[in-house]
Design an enzyme around this catalytic site. Structure first.
Site, PDB file in Angstrom:
ATOM      1  N   LEU A 248      53.161  57.262   4.527  1.00 57.71           N
ATOM      2  CA  LEU A 248      54.236  56.559   3.832  1.00 57.71           C
ATOM      3  C   LEU A 248      53.763  56.092   2.465  1.00 57.71           C
ATOM      4  O   LEU A 248      54.514  56.123   1.486  1.00 57.71           O
ATOM      5  CB  LEU A 248      54.727  55.368   4.658  1.00 57.71           C
ATOM      6  CG  LEU A 248      55.853  54.538   4.021  1.00 57.71           C
ATOM      7  CD1 LEU A 248      57.091  55.384   3.778  1.00 57.71           C
ATOM      8  CD2 LEU A 248      56.197  53.340   4.900  1.00 57.71           C
ATOM      9  N   TYR A 249      52.508  55.658   2.391  1.00 61.12           N
ATOM     10  CA  TYR A 249      51.947  55.257   1.090  1.00 61.12           C
ATOM     11  C   TYR A 249      52.066  56.401   0.092  1.00 61.12           C
ATOM     12  O   TYR A 249      52.530  56.213  -1.048  1.00 61.12           O
ATOM     13  CB  TYR A 249      50.481  54.856   1.264  1.00 61.12           C
ATOM     14  CG  TYR A 249      49.747  54.677  -0.048  1.00 61.12           C
ATOM     15  CD1 TYR A 249      50.045  53.621  -0.894  1.00 61.12           C
ATOM     16  CD2 TYR A 249      48.744  55.567  -0.431  1.00 61.12           C
ATOM     17  CE1 TYR A 249      49.371  53.454  -2.094  1.00 61.12           C
ATOM     18  CE2 TYR A 249      48.070  55.416  -1.621  1.00 61.12           C
ATOM     19  CZ  TYR A 249      48.383  54.352  -2.457  1.00 61.12           C
ATOM     20  OH  TYR A 249      47.720  54.202  -3.648  1.00 61.12           O
ATOM     21  N   ALA A 250      51.658  57.597   0.502  1.00 63.63           N
ATOM     22  CA  ALA A 250      51.737  58.763  -0.368  1.00 63.63           C
ATOM     23  C   ALA A 250      53.184  59.065  -0.749  1.00 63.63           C
ATOM     24  O   ALA A 250      53.485  59.401  -1.907  1.00 63.63           O
ATOM     25  CB  ALA A 250      51.115  59.974   0.316  1.00 63.63           C
TER      26      ALA A 250
END
Length: 438
Positions: A248-250
């Site tokens: 999700l960060y990416a």
């Protein structure tokens, strides 16, 4: 319930604006007293419980994890914070920049802010000092790095557009170095909303305010090497596909790149995105492997070393903090002016994306071997299969574009960089404990 409707109808829908009217409670109490057989003591208990419920309902939300929401202007930096902002923004260099650095108490933010200030730029920091990792470390960066360099840090949130507009009203910022973000790959499985709030909502808020300023500032911001996701082609080039995020960060960083392009295209904002590759060094983040490996090795705790499927080696393109800071400053120096004014585009604006890495991937096993030698302690290693929590097995930056356009040339190898980190770690953590025992 019909007898309570006149009271309920007078309660506004917006929390925080309701002030109970004495007559309303008086009316409610006597309606209950006259039409029920509840003893008098029970009725007063009911009033007490009602008041408790009222304060619980309208009390601020829990500050566990990412603390506090938007606040009053008086608490942004203590008494006279506006004057401190203006003083911090003063130039000491004729051709310098005036830079708003978001995430200024963070790892990269603190180092970049100090470097800018030392060369004569005007610098104002902004940070909400959230508790994703040790807040005391962030405060120490402020007191030991930023305060000494003369960088004032506003204690506020990038989602507070009132604060942002206030800052731009106080200072004519020529550039924004946007480093504030919810970092970390694995934490997204615990608190996914924090990534949306910071990496998307917060970034959009920065862009919304910047587009309306006249003249608009140029923006340099931190993307991430994580956008390459499941891409198997190495080294990673800016031209490679980035549509397969592994976390999700990416995904939020990739979304940020697309959002940045939109604001560049529509509003004429000059925007440069920097894809950082595994930044390490003194004053770093405790959630990074080199950091918690050092902590656990010194405490004689076992450490988990990941390996890929079929015993594949896990490696990272570790990039020393000083090299990253040089890349940030070069991006600011080569950023062209935005072309919009008052939210309207007046011409094509610069849009760039660069990899900032060391272009020399090192295996996690070699990282641990270097730490063992520096710490003079044998690590208790436990090899485990890399979990599917967003991590990728290999990163490797192609930095030819950054070298060509920014003059970016990393000079610090992992052994040299870790030597400096370990010295800082021992001074900060081990030395601090010894002094406390005296």
């Amino acid at each position: 319930m019909t007898s309570l409707k006149p009271i309920l109808d007078n309660i506004p829908s917006t929390p925080g604006k309701f002030k109970p009217d004495k007559s309303s409670f008086y009316y409610l109490y006597h309606r209950i007293r006259l039409h029920t057989s509840i003893p008098r003591i029970t009725l007063w208990t009911l009033v007490f419980l009602t008041l408790i419920s009222f304060f619980l309902f309208f009390s601020p939300p829990s500050t566990t994890g990412h603390r506090r929401g938007l606040r009053t202007a008086a608490s942004y930096g203590g008494s006279g914070w506006e004057k401190k902002v203006k003083a911090s923004a003063k130039l000491r260099s004729r051709n310098g920049h005036v830079v708003l650095v978001t995430g200024a108490a963070g790892f990269v933010g603190a180092h970049a802010s100090v470097a800018l200030k030392r060369r004569g730029d005007g610098v104002v920091g902004l940070d909400n000092f959230n508790s994703y990792y040790d807040v005391n470390l962030k405060k120490a960066r402020k007191s030991q790095l930023l305060d000494g360099a003369g960088v004032f840090v506003v204690d506020g949130d990038i989602n507070d557009d009132v604060l942002l507009r206030k800052l731009f009203g106080l200072v004519h910022f020529t550039h924004v170095l946007h480093l504030a973000a919810q970092a970390g790959v694995r934490y997204a499985m615990v608190n996914p909303n924090s990534y949306i709030k910071s990496n998307i909502d917060g970034f959009v808020n920065i862009l919304e305010v910047a587009k309306s300023i006249n003249p608009q500032p140029a923006i340099v911001w931190a993307s991430s090497s994580s956008v390459y996701g499941l891409n198997s082609k190495v080294p990673f080039s800016e031209k490679d596909r980035t549509d397969q995020p592994a976390s999700l960060y990416a995904a939020t960083k990739k979304a940020g790149e697309e959002i940045a392009h939109t604001y560049n295209h529509i509003y004429g904002l000059s925007i440069t995105g920097l894809r950082f590759f595994t930044v390490y060094g003194p004053w770093g983040r405790p959630d990074m492997a080199y950091f918690f490996f050092t902590k656990d090795i010194l405490k004689r705790r076992p450490i988990s070393i990941f390996e890929g499927p079929n015993h594949a080696t896990v490696a990272r393109d570790f990039t020393y903090i000083d090299d990253i800071v040089k890349g940030c400053l070069s991006a600011l120096d080569t950023a062209k002016k935005s072309t919009g004014s008052g939210g309207k585009k007046n011409g094509e604006a610069q849009f760039r994306i660069f990899n900032l890495g060391n272009t020399s991937p090192v295996s996690v096993n070699k990282l641990v071997n270097i730490l063992e030698k520096l710490l003079k302690v044998k690590a208790k290693k436990k090899v485990v299969l890399m979990p599917r929590n967003g991590d990728v097995p290999f990163t490797h930056a192609n930095i030819s574009l950054a070298h060509k356009e920014l003059g970016y040339r990393p000079t610090t190898d992992l052994g040299t960089g870790l030597t400096k980190f370990v010295k800082w770690y021992k001074d900060y953590y081990v030395g601090k404990k010894k002094s406390a025992w005296k």
